[in-house]
Write a protein that holds these residues in place. Structure first.
Motif, PDB file in Angstrom:
ATOM      1  N   ASN A   1       0.869  -1.177   0.000  1.00 23.62           N
ATOM      2  CA  ASN A   1       0.000   0.000   0.000  1.00 23.62           C
ATOM      3  C   ASN A   1       0.908   1.229   0.000  1.00 23.62           C
ATOM      4  O   ASN A   1       1.330   1.682   1.043  1.00 23.62           O
ATOM      5  CB  ASN A   1      -0.899  -0.034   1.235  1.00 23.62           C
ATOM      6  CG  ASN A   1      -1.770   1.193   1.383  1.00 23.62           C
ATOM      7  OD1 ASN A   1      -1.887   1.742   2.476  1.00 23.62           O
ATOM      8  ND2 ASN A   1      -2.393   1.636   0.315  1.00 23.62           N
TER       9      ASN A   1
ATOM     10  N   CYS B   1      -5.466  -5.131   7.070  1.00 24.79           N
ATOM     11  CA  CYS B   1      -5.259  -5.272   5.625  1.00 24.79           C
ATOM     12  C   CYS B   1      -5.538  -3.949   4.933  1.00 24.79           C
ATOM     13  O   CYS B   1      -6.291  -3.116   5.428  1.00 24.79           O
ATOM     14  CB  CYS B   1      -6.129  -6.388   5.059  1.00 24.79           C
ATOM     15  SG  CYS B   1      -7.870  -5.970   4.946  1.00 24.79           S
ATOM     16  N   SER B   2      -4.907  -3.756   3.791  1.00 23.93           N
ATOM     17  CA  SER B   2      -4.993  -2.493   3.073  1.00 23.93           C
ATOM     18  C   SER B   2      -6.188  -2.457   2.128  1.00 23.93           C
ATOM     19  O   SER B   2      -6.860  -3.460   1.892  1.00 23.93           O
ATOM     20  CB  SER B   2      -3.701  -2.252   2.299  1.00 23.93           C
ATOM     21  OG  SER B   2      -3.408  -3.353   1.450  1.00 23.93           O
TER      22      SER B   2
ATOM     23  N   LYS C   1      -5.708  -3.722  -4.197  1.00 23.31           N
ATOM     24  CA  LYS C   1      -5.491  -5.088  -4.681  1.00 23.31           C
ATOM     25  C   LYS C   1      -3.986  -5.355  -4.728  1.00 23.31           C
ATOM     26  O   LYS C   1      -3.182  -4.425  -4.837  1.00 23.31           O
ATOM     27  CB  LYS C   1      -6.048  -5.267  -6.088  1.00 23.31           C
ATOM     28  CG  LYS C   1      -7.546  -5.064  -6.230  1.00 23.31           C
ATOM     29  CD  LYS C   1      -7.951  -5.132  -7.701  1.00 23.31           C
ATOM     30  CE  LYS C   1      -9.416  -4.793  -7.900  1.00 23.31           C
ATOM     31  NZ  LYS C   1      -9.775  -4.738  -9.341  1.00 23.31           N
ATOM     32  N   VAL C   2      -3.632  -6.616  -4.655  1.00 21.01           N
ATOM     33  CA  VAL C   2      -2.253  -7.038  -4.887  1.00 21.01           C
ATOM     34  C   VAL C   2      -2.301  -8.088  -5.984  1.00 21.01           C
ATOM     35  O   VAL C   2      -2.878  -9.158  -5.811  1.00 21.01           O
ATOM     36  CB  VAL C   2      -1.594  -7.604  -3.610  1.00 21.01           C
ATOM     37  CG1 VAL C   2      -0.172  -8.062  -3.904  1.00 21.01           C
ATOM     38  CG2 VAL C   2      -1.596  -6.556  -2.498  1.00 21.01           C
TER      39      VAL C   2
ATOM     40  N   TYR D   1      -7.995  -8.207  -4.073  1.00 18.17           N
ATOM     41  CA  TYR D   1      -8.059  -7.276  -2.952  1.00 18.17           C
ATOM     42  C   TYR D   1      -7.367  -7.865  -1.731  1.00 18.17           C
ATOM     43  O   TYR D   1      -7.504  -9.049  -1.416  1.00 18.17           O
ATOM     44  CB  TYR D   1      -9.510  -6.946  -2.606  1.00 18.17           C
ATOM     45  CG  TYR D   1     -10.134  -5.940  -3.543  1.00 18.17           C
ATOM     46  CD1 TYR D   1      -9.737  -4.605  -3.522  1.00 18.17           C
ATOM     47  CD2 TYR D   1     -11.117  -6.331  -4.458  1.00 18.17           C
ATOM     48  CE1 TYR D   1     -10.310  -3.677  -4.387  1.00 18.17           C
ATOM     49  CE2 TYR D   1     -11.692  -5.406  -5.322  1.00 18.17           C
ATOM     50  CZ  TYR D   1     -11.274  -4.073  -5.290  1.00 18.17           C
ATOM     51  OH  TYR D   1     -11.843  -3.153  -6.141  1.00 18.17           O
ATOM     52  N   ALA D   2      -6.631  -7.006  -1.019  1.00 19.61           N
ATOM     53  CA  ALA D   2      -5.931  -7.463   0.181  1.00 19.61           C
ATOM     54  C   ALA D   2      -6.889  -8.011   1.222  1.00 19.61           C
ATOM     55  O   ALA D   2      -6.530  -8.880   2.017  1.00 19.61           O
ATOM     56  CB  ALA D   2      -5.104  -6.316   0.769  1.00 19.61           C
ATOM     57  N   SER D   3      -8.131  -7.533   1.224  1.00 23.72           N
ATOM     58  CA  SER D   3      -9.114  -7.978   2.214  1.00 23.72           C
ATOM     59  C   SER D   3      -9.671  -9.364   1.917  1.00 23.72           C
ATOM     60  O   SER D   3     -10.388  -9.936   2.748  1.00 23.72           O
ATOM     61  CB  SER D   3     -10.275  -6.975   2.281  1.00 23.72           C
ATOM     62  OG  SER D   3     -10.936  -6.889   1.029  1.00 23.72           O
TER      63      SER D   3
ATOM     64  N   ASN E   1      -7.496 -11.848   0.132  1.00 24.05           N
ATOM     65  CA  ASN E   1      -6.324 -12.399  -0.529  1.00 24.05           C
ATOM     66  C   ASN E   1      -5.758 -13.554   0.295  1.00 24.05           C
ATOM     67  O   ASN E   1      -4.989 -13.340   1.233  1.00 24.05           O
ATOM     68  CB  ASN E   1      -5.279 -11.294  -0.699  1.00 24.05           C
ATOM     69  CG  ASN E   1      -4.191 -11.662  -1.675  1.00 24.05           C
ATOM     70  OD1 ASN E   1      -3.662 -12.769  -1.633  1.00 24.05           O
ATOM     71  ND2 ASN E   1      -3.838 -10.741  -2.560  1.00 24.05           N
TER      72      ASN E   1
ATOM     73  N   LEU F   1      -1.902 -13.744   0.867  1.00 24.65           N
ATOM     74  CA  LEU F   1      -1.342 -12.858   1.890  1.00 24.65           C
ATOM     75  C   LEU F   1      -1.829 -13.223   3.289  1.00 24.65           C
ATOM     76  O   LEU F   1      -1.027 -13.362   4.221  1.00 24.65           O
ATOM     77  CB  LEU F   1      -1.732 -11.399   1.586  1.00 24.65           C
ATOM     78  CG  LEU F   1      -1.086 -10.738   0.372  1.00 24.65           C
ATOM     79  CD1 LEU F   1      -1.685  -9.352   0.159  1.00 24.65           C
ATOM     80  CD2 LEU F   1       0.415 -10.642   0.543  1.00 24.65           C
TER      81      LEU F   1
END
Length: 769
Positions: A160, A200-201, A204-205, A209-211, A213, A216
């Protein structure tokens, strides 16, 4: 896992086993903006979360003014400049005591995202461009807070690094860059300090989305690093709530009422969300709620006077002396000299950033009043504001400043970035300070040769007047007690010891992301790879304005006697490094000793050197101390994307030590031997040259190469060629060999017109597995 953690988990599992589906879904979404839900029938309380990270922001309403008064410590960029883990730990402990006094169970911080670009709008809140420095400071912060029974939420996980379109932007990067730059700080903090929560940010990674993922949140965070706490969303970061639960997102904040609660219940009833997974996610959250409740201190009080004194001491350790020509500083306060204090920041300081981290301070000190207190009055001080709140100036303001500077023996100009220039929510568009600030400095230096500039800014700026002033202090955003700390350093009551935790570039065009920051159209391409910060400037051989790790002192230090515990180590072993540092000046001071590692002949493109360890050492005049470090296998490794693991390339490594990334007088070599060499599997897509360097494939390399190169003619040695013809033949052979080496092995079938068959290829591949 500690015995206490095991107990909390056991109790949490028991409680969850008694919950209804509706109660489980209720717990996974906040109760409004700051609380979790309570389950009263089971005796499970709620916990309260509040913003940080450089001071408590417990909101009582919509504005910062409606938050509880709290000590505003230096922001992340300033605190990191101390390079002092013990000091950071003390800040964490003080912050936690104020949380206890205000019935807050979890503080949202620290923020440890990498400073990929100096334009990042939230850089003031983050520590550094380097993951090792960031990780160890974060671990100390977490230990300080949680040692007082308050939880932390390590943020923002992960990649992020821009504010522009932060809720939708996709951070696109290769796994090596992810592992070597953007994850290590989180890894160090998690494995060394076990934060109760990770946030979480928004972004997306690599398209996810990081939420939600799982790579991660589950594979890396929990399975690889052993994270024991719960994952909370950044406020509003949830997209698909059911996917989030499946991927390991525990708590949605702020609460969404029954919107996402219904989706969880319906997914569970339809069998799309296994009850076992739901229970697992709820249990992790409940365990922390139980832990937080157990550590609640009813009636706790915080000593705000003591914390203000700590804030002053911390600020004093965080202000960097960037220049001190002719030893203009410290000012000789005993001499009856007139001092012109110029710039509105001297009386109305910029001491913190804007956004969710903004604190309602218990008090504020300014440098003008603090200087007057040290001098015993303001008789020797004069003042001119020089600019307005937005950094704009006028001819009249400049004339007043010029006159004050001309009539004094020394001028101190306070300049930097106004609030409107950097904040959470948007990125900076330029590295320059306001034109009014720069014009003011120009006017003052023309009138007064003995000019000091004190900078108040959250992140790197360009300094077009750097060669026209004699002294520069980079104070960053030093918190509510920064005015006193700056006065202490100006007058020599404190010997500056801070170092830059980020590189100051000469110009924006020199930065690694100059052509693509921020990422537009919801795409942020991390094309610079592992080369951010000093890694980039070293690789490009660019001279920065001020390098990473740089900072001066009122005394001097000498480095000597670098010794390594061994001349050769295995890639599974560790290496002890020792050196001596001596205070060769006349004043007591502190030096930040920095240790870097450089691979001499890397197998992949690597930074010229990377920080691996550091220590802050206090020395009396003439005193010498031995500083020891231990380097571990990971300190020599790079991430092998093909094997998806950390790998050490056998060979020579250089150990470098000194006072900054560009001042490393001590160097020694160590040989690292490989014991865990693993080669990637050879397949149809493997290049011919990969067979040459493979223990099983090398036996087949010459056979594969000859498919195109052909067998040498029996009478080749008898053919008479001129020297020019021989050189041409060798050049042609070399060109053909390069062509063959880079060819995927399956293409040999077509290029040989079937003489080398698919069956031949399959037979070889079967033998090399």
């Amino acid at each position: 896992m500690s015995e206490q953690s095991k107990d909390h988990n056991a109790r949490a599992r028991e409680l969850v086993s008694q919950m209804t589906l509706e109660e489980k879904a209720l717990l996974l979404s906040g109760n409004g903006a700051w609380r979790t839900h309570a389950i009263e029938r089971l005796g499970l309380p709620s916990i309260f979360m509040a913003d940080g990270p450089h001071g408590l922001r417990k909101s009582l309403g919509a504005s910062v003014a409606e938050s509880v008064p709290a000590t505003c410590f230096p922001t992340g960029s300033a605190l990191a400049s101390s390079w002092d883990t013990e000091l950071v730990r003390q800040v964490g402990a003080a912050l936690a005591k104020e949380c206890q006094a205000n019935d807050v169970q979890l503080v949202l911080g620290p923020g440890i995202n990498m400073k990929r670009s100096p334009l990042g709008g939230r850089n003031f809140e983050y520590f550094s461009e380097d993951p090792v420095l960031t990780g160890h400071l974060a671990a100390a912060y977490i230990q300080g807070v949680q040692g007082e029974g308050v939880g932390t939420s390590l943020k923002h996980f992960a990649v992020n690094n821009q504010e522009f379109e932060r809720m939708m932007s996709d951070s696109i990067l290769d796994e090596r860059t992810l592992r070597e730059i953007y994850l290590p700080a989180f890894e160090i903090a998690v494995t060394q300090a076990q934060p109760w929560s990770v946030m979480c940010s928004y972004n997306k990674v690599n398209g996810v989305y990081a939420s939600e993922n799982p790579f991660l949140l589950e594979d890396i965070l929990r399975k690889e690093w052993g994270f024991e706490g719960f994952v909370v969303s950044d406020w509003g970061a949830v997209h698909d709530r059911v996917k989030g639960v499946l991927s390991g997102l525990n708590l949605e904040m702020p609460g969404s009422g029954d919107v996402n609660r219904k989706k969880i219940i319906e997914a569970a009833q339809a069998g799309q969300l296994p009850i076992s997974r739901l229970d697992e996610v709820v249990t992790s959250l409940v365990a922390v709620v139980l832990k937080a409740s157990e550590h609640r201190r009813s009636g706790a009080r915080a000593d705000l006077n003591q914390h203000h004194a700590l804030a002053r001491r911390v600020a004093g350790e965080s202000v960097i002396l960037l220049k001190n020509e002719d030893h203009l500083l410290p000012l000789n306060v005993s001499a009856k000299k007139k001092i012109a204090v110029i710039g509105a920041f001297a009386k109305e300081p910029r001491y913190q950033g804007a956004g969710s981290s903004q604190v309602n301070p218990t008090r504020i000190s300014n440098a003008y009043d603090e200087l007057a207190a040290i001098l015993g009055g303001s008789e020797r001080l004069s003042y001119a504001s020089g600019y307005d709140v937005e950094g704009e100036t006028t001819a009249q303001l400049l004339d007043e400043a010029r006159q004050q500077a001309r009539d004094a023996d020394v001028a101190i100009v306070f300049a930097g970035l106004p609030d409107s220039h950097e904040s959470e929510g948007f990125d900076r568009s330029s590295l320059e300070m306001p034109e009014g600030h720069n014009r003011l400095i120009d006017v003052v230096t023309q009138a007064q040769p003995n000019t000091v500039v004190v900078l108040m800014n959250g992140s790197a700026v360009t300094l077009p007047w750097v060669n026209r002033v004699k002294a520069i202090l980079e104070s960053y955003l030093t918190g509510q007690a920064g005015g006193g700390a700056i006065a202490d350093i100006l007058t020599g009551r404190i010997n500056p010891s801070a170092k830059l935790a980020e590189t100051f570039p000469q110009r924006l065009q020199d930065t690694p992301t100059a052509t693509e920051f921020p990422g537009l159209n919801q795409k942020a391409h991390y094309g610079e790879g592992v080369f951010i910060g000093y890694r980039y400037y070293d690789k490009k051989d660019l001279e920065p304005l001020f390098p990473f790790g740089f900072g001066l002192s009122y005394t001097t230090f000498a480095y000597s006697d670098l010794t390594l515990g061994a001349a050769s180590i295995k890639d599974t072993g560790s290496l002890t490094v020792q050196l001596k540092v001596k205070n060769t000046g006349k004043l007591a001071g502190k030096e930040v000793v920095q240790l870097y590692v450089r691979e001499e002949k890397p197998a992949v493109s690597r930074p010229e050197k990377e920080l691996k360890a550091f220590a802050k050492v206090s020395l009396e005049p003439g005193e010498e101390k031995t500083v020891s470090f231990t380097l571990k296998p990971r300190d020599f490794a790079s991430f092998d994307a093909a094997l998806r693991r950390w790998s050490v390339n056998p060979g020579r490594f250089e150990i470098l030590a000194g006072s900054s990334s560009r001042d490393l007088p001590l160097r020694k070599q160590v040989q690292v031997e490989a014991t865990q060499v693993t080669f990637p599997k050879l397949t149809r897509e493997s290049m011919v040259k990969e067979f040459k360097n493979h223990p099983k494939g090398e036996a087949f390399y010459s056979r594969l190469a000859k498919v195109i190169m052909g067998e040498p003619s029996p009478d080749a040695g008898q053919v008479k060629r001129t020297p020019q013809e021989e050189r041409a033949r060798k050049k042609a052979d070399l060109s053909t060999l390069v062509f063959v080496n880079d060819m995927p092995v399956y293409k040999l079938v077509n290029f040989s017109e079937g003489k080398f068959t698919e069956q031949m290829l399959n037979d070889i591949l079967a033998q090399v597995q």
